[in-house]
Design a protein around this motif. Structure first.
Motif, PDB file in Angstrom:
ATOM      1  N   ILE A 107     -16.932 -32.684 -22.677  1.00  0.00           N
ATOM      2  CA  ILE A 107     -18.169 -32.339 -21.969  1.00  0.00           C
ATOM      3  C   ILE A 107     -18.873 -33.641 -21.621  1.00  0.00           C
ATOM      4  CG2 ILE A 107     -20.336 -31.062 -22.087  1.00  0.00           C
ATOM      5  CD1 ILE A 107     -19.054 -29.360 -24.312  1.00  0.00           C
ATOM      6  N   LYS A 108     -19.104 -33.851 -20.357  1.00  0.00           N
ATOM      7  CA  LYS A 108     -19.703 -35.106 -19.896  1.00  0.00           C
ATOM      8  C   LYS A 108     -21.233 -35.034 -19.980  1.00  0.00           C
ATOM      9  CE  LYS A 108     -15.967 -35.513 -16.507  1.00  0.00           C
ATOM     10  NZ  LYS A 108     -15.667 -35.583 -15.043  1.00  0.00           N
ATOM     11  N   ASP A 109     -21.860 -36.220 -20.233  1.00  0.00           N
ATOM     12  CA  ASP A 109     -23.327 -36.370 -20.181  1.00  0.00           C
ATOM     13  C   ASP A 109     -24.024 -35.188 -20.858  1.00  0.00           C
ATOM     14  OD1 ASP A 109     -22.995 -38.721 -18.756  1.00  0.00           O
ATOM     15  OD2 ASP A 109     -22.995 -37.657 -16.841  1.00  0.00           O
ATOM     16  N   VAL A 110     -23.868 -35.122 -22.147  1.00  0.00           N
ATOM     17  CA  VAL A 110     -24.381 -33.975 -22.897  1.00  0.00           C
ATOM     18  C   VAL A 110     -25.890 -33.877 -22.773  1.00  0.00           C
ATOM     19  CG1 VAL A 110     -24.655 -33.011 -25.214  1.00  0.00           C
ATOM     20  CG2 VAL A 110     -22.453 -33.969 -24.489  1.00  0.00           C
ATOM     21  N   VAL A 111     -26.357 -32.649 -22.521  1.00  0.00           N
ATOM     22  CA  VAL A 111     -27.790 -32.358 -22.502  1.00  0.00           C
ATOM     23  C   VAL A 111     -28.052 -31.303 -23.571  1.00  0.00           C
ATOM     24  CG1 VAL A 111     -28.082 -32.959 -20.074  1.00  0.00           C
ATOM     25  CG2 VAL A 111     -27.452 -30.618 -20.722  1.00  0.00           C
ATOM     26  N   LEU A 112     -29.351 -31.007 -23.794  1.00  0.00           N
ATOM     27  CA  LEU A 112     -29.695 -30.065 -24.843  1.00  0.00           C
ATOM     28  C   LEU A 112     -29.120 -28.679 -24.588  1.00  0.00           C
ATOM     29  CD1 LEU A 112     -33.424 -31.000 -25.658  1.00  0.00           C
ATOM     30  CD2 LEU A 112     -31.329 -31.689 -26.832  1.00  0.00           C
ATOM     31  N   GLU A 113     -28.990 -28.290 -23.282  1.00  0.00           N
ATOM     32  CA  GLU A 113     -28.425 -26.971 -22.971  1.00  0.00           C
ATOM     33  C   GLU A 113     -26.953 -26.868 -23.369  1.00  0.00           C
ATOM     34  OE1 GLU A 113     -30.267 -28.708 -21.014  1.00  0.00           O
ATOM     35  OE2 GLU A 113     -32.059 -27.473 -20.741  1.00  0.00           O
ATOM     36  N   ASP A 114     -26.306 -28.017 -23.584  1.00  0.00           N
ATOM     37  CA  ASP A 114     -24.899 -28.000 -23.986  1.00  0.00           C
ATOM     38  C   ASP A 114     -24.742 -27.690 -25.470  1.00  0.00           C
ATOM     39  OD1 ASP A 114     -24.093 -28.678 -21.418  1.00  0.00           O
ATOM     40  OD2 ASP A 114     -24.268 -30.835 -21.820  1.00  0.00           O
ATOM     41  N   GLU A 115     -25.837 -27.617 -26.187  1.00  0.00           N
ATOM     42  CA  GLU A 115     -25.770 -27.326 -27.619  1.00  0.00           C
ATOM     43  C   GLU A 115     -25.535 -25.818 -27.787  1.00  0.00           C
ATOM     44  OE1 GLU A 115     -28.192 -29.206 -31.121  1.00  0.00           O
ATOM     45  OE2 GLU A 115     -29.214 -27.361 -30.493  1.00  0.00           O
ATOM     46  N   SER A 125       2.772 -14.919 -25.377  1.00  0.00           N
ATOM     47  CA  SER A 125       3.381 -13.985 -24.395  1.00  0.00           C
ATOM     48  C   SER A 125       3.615 -12.601 -24.965  1.00  0.00           C
ATOM     49  CB  SER A 125       4.709 -14.568 -23.871  1.00  0.00           C
ATOM     50  OG  SER A 125       5.599 -14.789 -24.965  1.00  0.00           O
ATOM     51  N   SER A 126       3.738 -12.545 -26.259  1.00  0.00           N
ATOM     52  CA  SER A 126       3.948 -11.232 -26.870  1.00  0.00           C
ATOM     53  C   SER A 126       2.649 -10.465 -27.007  1.00  0.00           C
ATOM     54  CB  SER A 126       4.582 -11.413 -28.257  1.00  0.00           C
ATOM     55  OG  SER A 126       3.716 -12.132 -29.119  1.00  0.00           O
ATOM     56  N   GLY A 127       1.561 -11.127 -26.626  1.00  0.00           N
ATOM     57  CA  GLY A 127       0.278 -10.456 -26.720  1.00  0.00           C
ATOM     58  C   GLY A 127      -0.547 -10.852 -27.927  1.00  0.00           C
ATOM     59  N   THR A 128      -0.017 -11.759 -28.776  1.00  0.00           N
ATOM     60  CA  THR A 128      -0.762 -12.238 -29.944  1.00  0.00           C
ATOM     61  C   THR A 128      -1.829 -13.222 -29.483  1.00  0.00           C
ATOM     62  OG1 THR A 128       1.212 -11.979 -31.296  1.00  0.00           O
ATOM     63  CG2 THR A 128      -0.563 -13.331 -32.190  1.00  0.00           C
ATOM     64  N   ILE A 129      -3.020 -13.131 -30.074  1.00  0.00           N
ATOM     65  CA  ILE A 129      -4.162 -13.964 -29.678  1.00  0.00           C
ATOM     66  C   ILE A 129      -4.662 -14.753 -30.892  1.00  0.00           C
ATOM     67  CG2 ILE A 129      -6.508 -13.971 -28.781  1.00  0.00           C
ATOM     68  CD1 ILE A 129      -5.820 -11.354 -27.336  1.00  0.00           C
ATOM     69  N   GLY A 130      -4.949 -16.042 -30.657  1.00  0.00           N
ATOM     70  CA  GLY A 130      -5.591 -16.886 -31.676  1.00  0.00           C
ATOM     71  C   GLY A 130      -6.912 -17.425 -31.145  1.00  0.00           C
ATOM     72  N   VAL A 131      -7.938 -17.430 -31.974  1.00  0.00           N
ATOM     73  CA  VAL A 131      -9.277 -17.858 -31.537  1.00  0.00           C
ATOM     74  C   VAL A 131      -9.843 -18.888 -32.534  1.00  0.00           C
ATOM     75  CG1 VAL A 131     -11.636 -17.143 -31.050  1.00  0.00           C
ATOM     76  CG2 VAL A 131      -9.720 -15.653 -30.416  1.00  0.00           C
ATOM     77  N   GLY A 132     -10.442 -19.957 -31.984  1.00  0.00           N
ATOM     78  CA  GLY A 132     -11.149 -20.958 -32.797  1.00  0.00           C
ATOM     79  C   GLY A 132     -12.553 -21.198 -32.257  1.00  0.00           C
ATOM     80  N   ARG A 133     -13.485 -21.570 -33.158  1.00  0.00           N
ATOM     81  CA  ARG A 133     -14.885 -21.768 -32.755  1.00  0.00           C
ATOM     82  C   ARG A 133     -15.419 -23.117 -33.277  1.00  0.00           C
ATOM     83  NH1 ARG A 133     -17.438 -16.801 -31.385  1.00  0.00           N
ATOM     84  NH2 ARG A 133     -16.018 -15.005 -31.660  1.00  0.00           N
ATOM     85  N   THR A 134     -16.237 -23.788 -32.443  1.00  0.00           N
ATOM     86  CA  THR A 134     -16.904 -25.060 -32.820  1.00  0.00           C
ATOM     87  C   THR A 134     -18.322 -25.064 -32.260  1.00  0.00           C
ATOM     88  OG1 THR A 134     -14.887 -26.363 -32.921  1.00  0.00           O
ATOM     89  CG2 THR A 134     -16.939 -27.564 -32.549  1.00  0.00           C
ATOM     90  N   SER A 135     -19.282 -25.504 -33.105  1.00  0.00           N
ATOM     91  CA  SER A 135     -20.670 -25.648 -32.651  1.00  0.00           C
ATOM     92  C   SER A 135     -20.923 -27.098 -32.231  1.00  0.00           C
ATOM     93  CB  SER A 135     -21.648 -25.264 -33.767  1.00  0.00           C
ATOM     94  OG  SER A 135     -21.520 -23.888 -34.086  1.00  0.00           O
ATOM     95  N   LEU A 136     -21.509 -27.282 -31.080  1.00  0.00           N
ATOM     96  CA  LEU A 136     -21.880 -28.629 -30.597  1.00  0.00           C
ATOM     97  C   LEU A 136     -23.349 -28.867 -30.911  1.00  0.00           C
ATOM     98  CD1 LEU A 136     -21.212 -31.212 -29.029  1.00  0.00           C
ATOM     99  CD2 LEU A 136     -21.910 -30.010 -26.934  1.00  0.00           C
TER     100      LEU A 136
END
Length: 628
Positions: A107-115, A125-136
């Motif tokens: 993310i370029k030139d981070v501003v407060l709205e990027d938080e 392809s078989s339909g399996t889904i993986g999800v990860g989360r990170t807070s900026l």
């Protein structure tokens, strides 16, 4: 047939196994819980994933949660294509490495709205889904914090009073403010300490924090310092900064009064200037009064000039306690030291006989210990309040000064004097009763007669020549007596007498002057004769070395010529008388060397041991000097 049937069964089992594995396998996604970055810097969020089969055949998508927790897609990518959604094409970029299972969102030139919270979703392809989360998390360090104190006086009798305000601007997340008094943090305490804060978030999202301190002040707070500590967050740590320090003015009632009485020189003596200062420990200092010798003045400062011992006494300063309305007083003693004039006994002038003793006392009343010294002609002669004079002589006469001082207070001193007169018969300063002098005829001689005595002696002069009257040329008083001087011209042998007398006795001295006929013609000269206390000797005129040398050579030559002529004349006369039979051979004694009717030839014969001259005449008679 059986083999074909068995092979079909085996393939079916393998396919069933693969389907079962696909059904139960999961896509694993690993991400950091939190990514921190300063405002304006780029932020990188990494997504690491693993898939059970064929990792090339995956779909990767990045999402950003809105404030309402809705997903907003940022990026889409599969084996055949990848794209950044239009609103974010200038804001984000993705670097993908499917083989290693890593995808990085920048993310370029981070501003407060990027938080926000960012989601990495991986579809297999078989339909399996993986999800990860990170807070900026975005951080902004605040500007320099400011403190402003209350500079009006704060009374200890008041309830909670505002001490000051601290302000910090443009920080994110919101900074925290803590108040300190002398390095001790202040916490809220009912009726003693209160802190009120106001938080404002600017349109740009940055915070302004204001913190006001309220305190129930005590007297000791006038020596305290107050300040704020501002703590704020940065990537990876918490920072702290301090404001400037302030002091406050505390008002409190008077509980004691101090009186200071002094002189610039320490101890106070008569004639000094004394300053009296009153000081109350209340603040502000209340109106004060000074009471001295029954007089009350409404002031806190008093100057006493040219003080005397009469102003000694108690000085009282008073002030009013504004809380209890009680009068508070303080006292101090003023003592003026003194030294009275010296009193001598005897005093003034004292007459005493020669050889007598005298005790003189000198006392001066003082408030401190004194020291006494005696002086004569500026020279110290004794210590102590008593002066003892024994066996008085002429040298005892004079003025004696007693000096009284106070060692502990040098400015105090006094003195007195006594004039001592020693009475005695006259004494002439002389080496002998008869002073012998030889002078050339026509020479002017001066005779000095120096006499000591008291009462002042009367001096008279006389001589053996009744026709010669000796008149004083000068008569003056000296330090040690009276000096009388006479002068006259020598014409013949003469005796001069100086007589001194007073009512206690008399003394005299004689001057025997032998007149000498000069053999050479010289200019008349004047010689002064003074009977001094040294062995008698013939006075000699003192000339310059050049003149003495020149005149000495001439005199020697003249004496030699005269001696030769005298010897020649004497030889001729003796020879002549011998021829005439006037001098028979073998006759002893004196003979007449002159004939009647002829001019007398006079020869002066003088030995080294006598001052008498023998004059020989031709008739053989010895003639005294007065008969010539």
């Amino acid at each position: 047939m059986a083999l074909r049937k068995n092979a079909s069964v085996f393939v079916g089992l393998v396919m069933l196994s693969l389907v079962w594995k696909a059904a139960w396998a999961k896509v694993e996604v690993n991400m950091e819980d939190r990514v921190e970055v300063y405002l304006g810097n780029p932020a990188q969020i990494t997504c690491m994933f693993t898939v059970p089969v064929n990792t090339d055949d995956v779909i990767i998508q990045w999402y950003k949660l809105t404030k309402t927790k809705n997903r907003l897609r940022l990026y889409y990518g599969d084996r055949d294509m990848e794209t950044v959604d239009k609103p974010f094409q200038d804001k984000v970029s993705v670097m993908r490495s499917v083989n290693s299972g890593e995808v990085v969102l920048t993310i370029k030139d981070v501003v407060l709205e990027d938080e926000r919270e960012y989601i990495c979703q991986v579809n297999e392809s078989s339909g399996t889904i993986g999800v990860g989360r990170t807070s900026l998390k975005v951080f902004v360090a605040p500007d320099r914090s400011l403190i402003e104190g209350v500079y009006t006086g704060i009374s200890v009798e008041s309830s909670l009073s505002k001490i000051g305000r601290c302000v910090t601007e443009n920080g994110y997340p919101m900074p925290n403010i803590t108040w300190y008094r002398d390095q001790t943090p202040l916490q809220k305490k009912p009726n003693e300490v209160d802190v009120k804060s106001v938080v404002t978030q600017h349109p740009n999202g940055l915070y302004r924090v204001e913190s006001d301190l309220y305190l129930k002040v005590v007297k000791e707070d006038e020596r305290s310092v107050f300040y704020c500590e501002v703590s704020y967050f940065t990537p990876g740590r918490t920072m702290m900064t301090e404001t400037d320090k302030i002091k406050i003015t505390v008002f409190y009632p008077t509980t004691s009064v101090n009186v200071r009485v002094g002189s610039p020189k320490g101890l106070v003596k008569e004639g000094d200037t004394v300053e009296v200062r009153c000081h109350a420990d209340g603040k502000p200092e209340p109106p004060m009064t000074i009471t001295h010798n029954g007089v009350t003045l409404e002031q806190n400062f008093l100057v006493l000039s040219d003080v005397t011992r009469q102003v000694s006494g108690i000085i009282t300063c008073s002030a009013l306690n504004t809380e209890t309305f009680e009068e508070i007083s303080g006292n101090a003693e003023l003592f003026v030291h003194f030294l009275d004039p010296a009193v001598l006994s005897p005093k003034g002038s004292h007459v005493m006989k020669k050889g007598a003793d005298l005790n003189v006392t000198c006392n001066a009343l003082s408030s401190l210990n004194t020291h006494t010294e005696w002086f004569k002609k500026g020279k110290k002669v004794a210590d102590g309040h008593m002066l003892v004079l024994k066996d008085a002589g002429f040298e005892t006469t004079g003025t004696y000064v007693c000096e009284v001082t106070v060692p502990s207070l040098p400015g105090l001193r006094t003195n007195g004097s006594l004039h001592v007169i020693v009475q005695a018969a006259p004494e002439i300063q002389k080496s002998d009763d008869i002073i012998h002098l030889e002078k050339n005829t026509e020479e002017v001689v001066k005779l000095n007669c120096h006499v000591r005595g008291n009462p002042s002696p009367v001096i008279t002069w006389s001589s053996s020549d009744q026709s010669l009257i000796l008149k004083e040329e000068s008569h003056k008083q000296t330090e040690n007596g009276v000096l009388s001087v006479v002068s006259f011209t020598v014409s013949s042998d003469i005796m001069a007498y100086c007589n001194a007398s007073n009512n206690l006795g008399n003394d005299s001295v004689s001057f025997r002057i032998k007149a000498i006929v000069p053999t050479t013609v010289t200019a008349p000269s004047t010689t002064v004769a003074t009977p001094v206390s040294t062995p008698a000797m013939n006075p000699t005129r003192i000339n310059s070395p050049e003149k003495v040398k020149k005149e000495g050579s001439g005199v020697i030559i003249a004496v030699i010529i005269v001696c030769i002529l005298l010897l020649a004349i004497l030889g001729s006369v003796l020879y002549f008388l011998y021829k005439k039979g006037k001098i028979p051979c073998g006759r002893s004694g004196k003979q007449d060397l002159t004939k009647p009717g002829k001019d007398n030839i006079v020869v002066e014969m003088k030995s080294d041991n006598t001052e008498e001259a023998v004059l020989l005449g031709v008739n053989g008679d010895n003639k005294p000097p007065n008969d010539q």
